[in-house]
Design a protein around this motif. Structure first.
Motif, mmCIF file in Angstrom:
data_model
loop_
_atom_site.group_PDB
_atom_site.id
_atom_site.type_symbol
_atom_site.label_atom_id
_atom_site.label_comp_id
_atom_site.label_asym_id
_atom_site.label_seq_id
_atom_site.Cartn_x
_atom_site.Cartn_y
_atom_site.Cartn_z
ATOM 1 N N LYS A 12 -55.413 131.380 -3.554
ATOM 2 C CA LYS A 12 -54.318 130.810 -2.777
ATOM 3 C C LYS A 12 -52.989 131.442 -3.167
ATOM 4 N N SER A 13 -52.829 131.737 -4.453
ATOM 5 C CA SER A 13 -51.563 132.308 -4.923
ATOM 6 C C SER A 13 -51.335 133.717 -4.395
ATOM 7 N N THR A 14 -52.405 134.400 -3.963
ATOM 8 C CA THR A 14 -52.246 135.768 -3.470
ATOM 9 C C THR A 14 -51.663 135.811 -2.064
ATOM 10 N N PHE A 15 -51.383 134.646 -1.493
ATOM 11 C CA PHE A 15 -50.734 134.578 -0.187
ATOM 12 C C PHE A 15 -49.319 134.002 -0.300
ATOM 13 N N ASP A 16 -48.860 133.824 -1.528
ATOM 14 C CA ASP A 16 -47.543 133.240 -1.789
ATOM 15 C C ASP A 16 -46.454 134.254 -1.453
ATOM 16 N N LYS A 17 -45.574 133.914 -0.529
ATOM 17 C CA LYS A 17 -44.537 134.846 -0.076
ATOM 18 C C LYS A 17 -43.451 135.077 -1.127
ATOM 19 N N ASP A 18 -43.433 134.263 -2.186
ATOM 20 C CA ASP A 18 -42.499 134.528 -3.283
ATOM 21 C C ASP A 18 -42.960 135.709 -4.132
ATOM 22 N N ILE A 19 -44.199 136.133 -3.934
ATOM 23 C CA ILE A 19 -44.766 137.259 -4.674
ATOM 24 C C ILE A 19 -44.775 138.488 -3.765
ATOM 25 N N SER A 20 -44.308 139.606 -4.277
ATOM 26 C CA SER A 20 -44.223 140.832 -3.484
ATOM 27 C C SER A 20 -45.589 141.216 -2.915
ATOM 28 N N ARG A 21 -45.584 141.815 -1.732
ATOM 29 C CA ARG A 21 -46.836 142.144 -1.047
ATOM 30 C C ARG A 21 -47.741 143.040 -1.889
ATOM 31 N N SER A 22 -47.168 144.075 -2.513
ATOM 32 C CA SER A 22 -47.982 144.987 -3.317
ATOM 33 C C SER A 22 -48.601 144.272 -4.512
ATOM 34 N N ILE A 23 -47.895 143.277 -5.033
ATOM 35 C CA ILE A 23 -48.424 142.524 -6.170
ATOM 36 C C ILE A 23 -49.514 141.567 -5.713
ATOM 37 N N ARG A 24 -49.379 141.012 -4.526
ATOM 38 C CA ARG A 24 -50.437 140.148 -3.999
ATOM 39 C C ARG A 24 -51.737 140.935 -3.851
ATOM 40 N N LYS A 116 -42.740 132.565 -11.830
ATOM 41 C CA LYS A 116 -43.674 133.265 -10.942
ATOM 42 C C LYS A 116 -43.232 134.711 -10.716
ATOM 43 N N ILE A 117 -41.950 134.898 -10.458
ATOM 44 C CA ILE A 117 -41.416 136.236 -10.212
ATOM 45 C C ILE A 117 -41.525 137.101 -11.463
ATOM 46 N N LEU A 118 -41.093 136.568 -12.590
ATOM 47 C CA LEU A 118 -41.095 137.349 -13.828
ATOM 48 C C LEU A 118 -42.499 137.763 -14.243
ATOM 49 N N ILE A 119 -43.428 136.821 -14.220
ATOM 50 C CA ILE A 119 -44.755 137.126 -14.745
ATOM 51 C C ILE A 119 -45.516 138.074 -13.817
ATOM 52 N N THR A 120 -45.325 137.938 -12.507
ATOM 53 C CA THR A 120 -46.046 138.826 -11.587
ATOM 54 C C THR A 120 -45.413 140.214 -11.531
ATOM 55 N N GLU A 121 -44.092 140.284 -11.493
ATOM 56 C CA GLU A 121 -43.426 141.589 -11.447
ATOM 57 C C GLU A 121 -43.657 142.361 -12.748
ATOM 58 N N SER A 122 -43.597 141.672 -13.879
ATOM 59 C CA SER A 122 -43.792 142.333 -15.170
ATOM 60 C C SER A 122 -45.231 142.809 -15.327
ATOM 61 N N THR A 123 -46.173 141.974 -14.925
ATOM 62 C CA THR A 123 -47.584 142.355 -14.989
ATOM 63 C C THR A 123 -47.851 143.607 -14.167
ATOM 64 N N HIS A 124 -47.327 143.630 -12.965
ATOM 65 C CA HIS A 124 -47.571 144.774 -12.083
ATOM 66 C C HIS A 124 -46.938 146.044 -12.630
ATOM 67 N N LEU A 125 -45.772 145.923 -13.252
ATOM 68 C CA LEU A 125 -45.131 147.097 -13.838
ATOM 69 C C LEU A 125 -45.955 147.630 -15.010
ATOM 70 N N ILE A 126 -46.498 146.742 -15.828
ATOM 71 C CA ILE A 126 -47.370 147.178 -16.926
ATOM 72 C C ILE A 126 -48.555 147.960 -16.365
ATOM 73 N N TRP A 127 -49.133 147.453 -15.296
ATOM 74 C CA TRP A 127 -50.267 148.130 -14.656
ATOM 75 C C TRP A 127 -49.862 149.512 -14.140
ATOM 76 N N LYS A 128 -48.707 149.607 -13.525
ATOM 77 C CA LYS A 128 -48.254 150.900 -12.997
ATOM 78 C C LYS A 128 -48.000 151.899 -14.124
ATOM 79 N N LEU A 129 -47.406 151.436 -15.215
ATOM 80 C CA LEU A 129 -47.172 152.328 -16.352
ATOM 81 C C LEU A 129 -48.496 152.805 -16.948
#
Length: 209
Positions: A12-24, A116-129
């Motif tokens: 359900k959280s992967t459809f949350d519009k507060d989370i960036s599309r690429s992160i979803r 929500k923003i911090l943990i998802t954006e930071s997680t995705h950046l770690i993955w990209k690095l």
């Protein structure tokens, strides 16, 4: 706690519009084990080495919370610094807390949304690095560049929030100024000097670093 919540709640959280599309998308792939990491490579001749990192099997848990290569620790340090500004509390998430980041309630509406923003954006950046280092072979990332990448990521997200308060442009999809202000309260540079309608202004930045 460190437990991963039920799959239905995660999905359900992967459809949350507060989370960036690429992160979803990243979250959906992670939930379904769609990324080729760790033991995936064990039975592929001449490619077994791809499943190893830091002398252990690479896994999402390892990548996001344990890897000693420059990236994950530094990003969580910055994330924790900003979360302390907001709440006075450290943020050192387990893999379960990371997976549940889109559905976790930690306080009031603004705190929940920033978490929500911090943990998802930071997680995705770690993955990209990680991908840059392991797949694109860019070599170790300089600490200053990691810091700048994280600041750019979070500031870009702040800019998007501010832009989304434009009711004329976004109509019913527009964010309320009060929600944006409560989300970023206590985290902005020179916050005491900002105008009351700062989400309508240009150049507002987070105050980390």
């Amino acid at each position: 706690n460190g437990n991963v919540p039920p799959a239905k709640k995660l999905w359900k959280s992967t459809f949350d519009k507060d989370i960036s599309r690429s992160i979803r998308y990243f979250m959906r792939m992670t939930i379904h084990g769609g990324y080729k990491v760790g033991q995936y490579w064990d039975n592929i001749p001449s490619h077994e080495w791809k499943g190893k990192c830091c002398d252990t099997h690479e896994s999402m848990d390892h990548i996001l919370t344990k890897c000693t290569a420059a990236g994950q620790k530094e990003i969580w340090d910055l994330t924790s610094e900003m979360w302390r500004m907001k709440t006075g509390i450290e943020m050192r998430p387990t893999i379960g807390q990371i997976m549940a980041g889109g559905v976790t309630k930690v306080g009031n509406m603004g705190e929940n949304r920033l978490y929500k923003i911090l943990i998802t954006e930071s997680t995705h950046l770690i993955w990209k690095l990680r991908n840059e280092r392991r797949i694109q072979h860019t070599g170790p990332h300089a600490l200053e560049k990691i810091r700048n990448r994280w600041l750019k990521t979070i500031n870009n997200r702040l800019v998007v929030d501010c832009a989304m308060t434009d009711g004329l442009k976004y109509g019913k999809k527009a964010l309320k100024i009060s929600l944006v202000k409560s989300t970023w309260k206590k985290t902005l540079k020179d916050e005491r000097t900002l105008a009351k309608d700062w989400p309508k202004k240009v150049g507002v930045l987070v105050g980390v670093g």
